[in-house]
Write an enzyme that holds these catalytic residues in place. Sequence first.
Site, short mmCIF file in Angstrom:
data_model
loop_
_atom_site.label_atom_id
_atom_site.label_comp_id
_atom_site.label_asym_id
_atom_site.label_seq_id
_atom_site.Cartn_x
_atom_site.Cartn_y
_atom_site.Cartn_z
NE ARG A 27 -4.22 -1.61 0.25
CZ ARG A 27 -5.33 -1.70 0.99
NH1 ARG A 27 -5.60 -0.79 1.89
NH2 ARG A 27 -6.18 -2.66 0.76
NE ARG A 40 -10.07 7.45 -2.18
CZ ARG A 40 -11.30 7.74 -1.80
NH1 ARG A 40 -11.96 8.68 -2.40
NH2 ARG A 40 -11.84 7.08 -0.80
CG ASP A 77 -8.95 -3.14 -4.18
OD1 ASP A 77 -8.37 -2.52 -3.27
OD2 ASP A 77 -9.70 -4.11 -3.98
CE1 TYR A 154 -12.95 -7.78 1.59
CE2 TYR A 154 -11.35 -9.34 0.74
CZ TYR A 154 -11.67 -8.30 1.59
OH TYR A 154 -10.74 -7.79 2.45
O1 CP3 Z 1 0.11 -1.79 -2.46
C1 CP3 Z 1 -0.21 -0.84 -3.21
O2 CP3 Z 1 0.21 0.32 -3.04
C2 CP3 Z 1 -1.08 -1.12 -4.43
C3 CP3 Z 1 -2.48 -0.89 -4.26
C4 CP3 Z 1 -3.39 -1.87 -3.56
C5 CP3 Z 1 -4.65 -1.44 -3.08
N1 CP3 Z 1 -5.33 -2.53 -2.64
C6 CP3 Z 1 -5.13 -0.05 -3.09
C7 CP3 Z 1 -6.21 0.33 -2.19
C8 CP3 Z 1 -3.30 -3.24 -3.35
C9 CP3 Z 1 -2.15 -4.19 -3.63
C10 CP3 Z 1 -4.55 -3.65 -2.76
C11 CP3 Z 1 -4.87 -5.05 -2.44
C12 CP3 Z 1 -6.04 -5.34 -1.62
N2 CP3 Z 1 -7.27 -4.76 -1.64
C13 CP3 Z 1 -6.09 -6.40 -0.68
C14 CP3 Z 1 -4.99 -7.39 -0.41
C15 CP3 Z 1 -3.92 -6.80 0.44
C16 CP3 Z 1 -4.34 -6.48 1.83
O3 CP3 Z 1 -4.32 -5.28 2.17
O4 CP3 Z 1 -4.70 -7.40 2.56
C17 CP3 Z 1 -7.38 -6.39 -0.10
C18 CP3 Z 1 -7.89 -7.34 0.95
C19 CP3 Z 1 -8.12 -5.37 -0.73
C20 CP3 Z 1 -9.55 -5.01 -0.51
C21 CP3 Z 1 -9.73 -3.62 -0.08
N3 CP3 Z 1 -9.51 -2.52 -0.86
C22 CP3 Z 1 -10.13 -3.16 1.19
C23 CP3 Z 1 -10.46 -4.06 2.37
C24 CP3 Z 1 -10.16 -1.76 1.14
C25 CP3 Z 1 -10.66 -0.81 2.19
C26 CP3 Z 1 -9.70 -0.69 3.32
C27 CP3 Z 1 -9.09 0.67 3.31
O5 CP3 Z 1 -7.86 0.75 3.51
O6 CP3 Z 1 -9.83 1.64 3.15
C28 CP3 Z 1 -9.71 -1.38 -0.15
C29 CP3 Z 1 -9.55 -0.01 -0.65
C30 CP3 Z 1 -8.18 0.38 -1.10
N4 CP3 Z 1 -7.39 -0.34 -1.94
C31 CP3 Z 1 -7.52 1.61 -0.79
C32 CP3 Z 1 -6.28 1.58 -1.47
C33 CP3 Z 1 -5.24 2.65 -1.51
C34 CP3 Z 1 -8.09 2.72 0.05
C35 CP3 Z 1 -9.08 3.46 -0.81
C36 CP3 Z 1 -9.19 4.93 -0.50
O7 CP3 Z 1 -8.46 5.73 -1.09
O8 CP3 Z 1 -10.06 5.27 0.32
#
Ligand code: CP3
Length: 355
Positions: A27, A40, A77, A154
């Site tokens: 992330r 964003r 994502d 999910y």
């Molecule tokens: O690593 C990186 O920088 C690349 C981007 C990346 C995102 N999601 C961006 C993101 C990667 C590799 C993921 C993978 C992802 N997404 C996983 C597996 C890795 C892990 O964290 O366990 C999972 C389970 C998800 C599902 C997901 N996406 C969730 C549960 C959430 C909400 C949680 C949160 O942090 O808000 C997301 C949203 C998400 N994906 C964000 C980002 C930067 C936040 C969105 C925002 O800007 O509000």
Amino acid sequence: MQILKNDRLIRALLRQPVDTTPIWIMRQAGRYLPEYRATRERAGDFMTLCRTPELACEVTLQPLARFPLDAAILFSDILTVPDAMGLDLYFVEGEGPRFRRTLRSAADIDALACPDPEHELRYVMDAVRLIRRELNGSVPLIGFSGSPWTLATYMVEGGASREFAHIKGLLYDQPTVLHRLLTRLADTVTDYLNAQIRAGAQAVMIFDTWGGILTPTAYRAFSLDYMHRIVDGLTRENEGRHVPVTLFTKGGGQWLEAMADTGCDALGLDWTVDIADARRRVGDRVALQGNMDPAVLYANPTRIREEAASIIGAYGSGNGHVFNLGHGIHPQIDPDHVATLVDAVHHAGKPTANP
Ligand code: CP3
């Protein structure tokens, strides 16, 4: 073949010698960066960011402009795949991902679309191509997908979950139905990752965020076996280079030997594992990625440096370590602390610093 100016990540994943330990951060493009929050805001919502290759490229490059990281990771994502299979993904502010449609029966599973990665997920491939062009060989680009099991959690729960009641109910009550879904997902993920590799991803990682909630028997049957199928089906060679594959099961520390048996190149470790112990267990079969507790980044720079050096020291001399956090960076972290961490890893990771 394009020359990679910094190929530390690829070399370390293949357990070849490096001048210092490479680092990237799960992330690394995200809410702890003010420039991410600004983009964003401009995009309006998270999915627009993912679906617009120019914006996805912009945020992918943001952490690299600040810190001398050794890799870029595609901004996207894991849930874009179920979205493309017809479940219609959206995000509720502060609550995480949701699907407008969920899966509960064999009929729901049979009705899933089979996405062609170059059509329904074309925006991801366009982002990969654009990022590669902009990186211009400076550092490698990592592509990724969720594991079939993690995507299924999910899809069946309809979003994030604490108890995983529906998917575990399905697992114990109607395992054949769940296997049907996981088979579909394994095929879809294999096509999706191969398309990312063709588009220019130079390493790929499979995120199995929820494998750790399973019993040992269920982990093998419902998570690991499907990741194994994916590893078997991946194009491991592109642009004249090996494309390393990393498996990461959060909470999967007790299954590292079995994970290494899949033929992947590297294992991601969360922070509950002692990396020295992990290395003894997997030997020279795979590289290891990890594994600092993301919460260490709340501490002062001296403590951050100590923790980074301690993990690098515990891995020990020799090849095959990629530094990372044990899970994603928290949104509240001070970016200056990330700068300290990257510097500390590159300093402590020099072979002379760790005889
Ligand atoms: O690593 C990186 O920088 C690349 C981007 C990346 C995102 N999601 C961006 C993101 C990667 C590799 C993921 C993978 C992802 N997404 C996983 C597996 C890795 C892990 O964290 O366990 C999972 C389970 C998800 C599902 C997901 N996406 C969730 C549960 C959430 C909400 C949680 C949160 O942090 O808000 C997301 C949203 C998400 N994906 C964000 C980002 C930067 C936040 C969105 C925002 O800007 O509000």
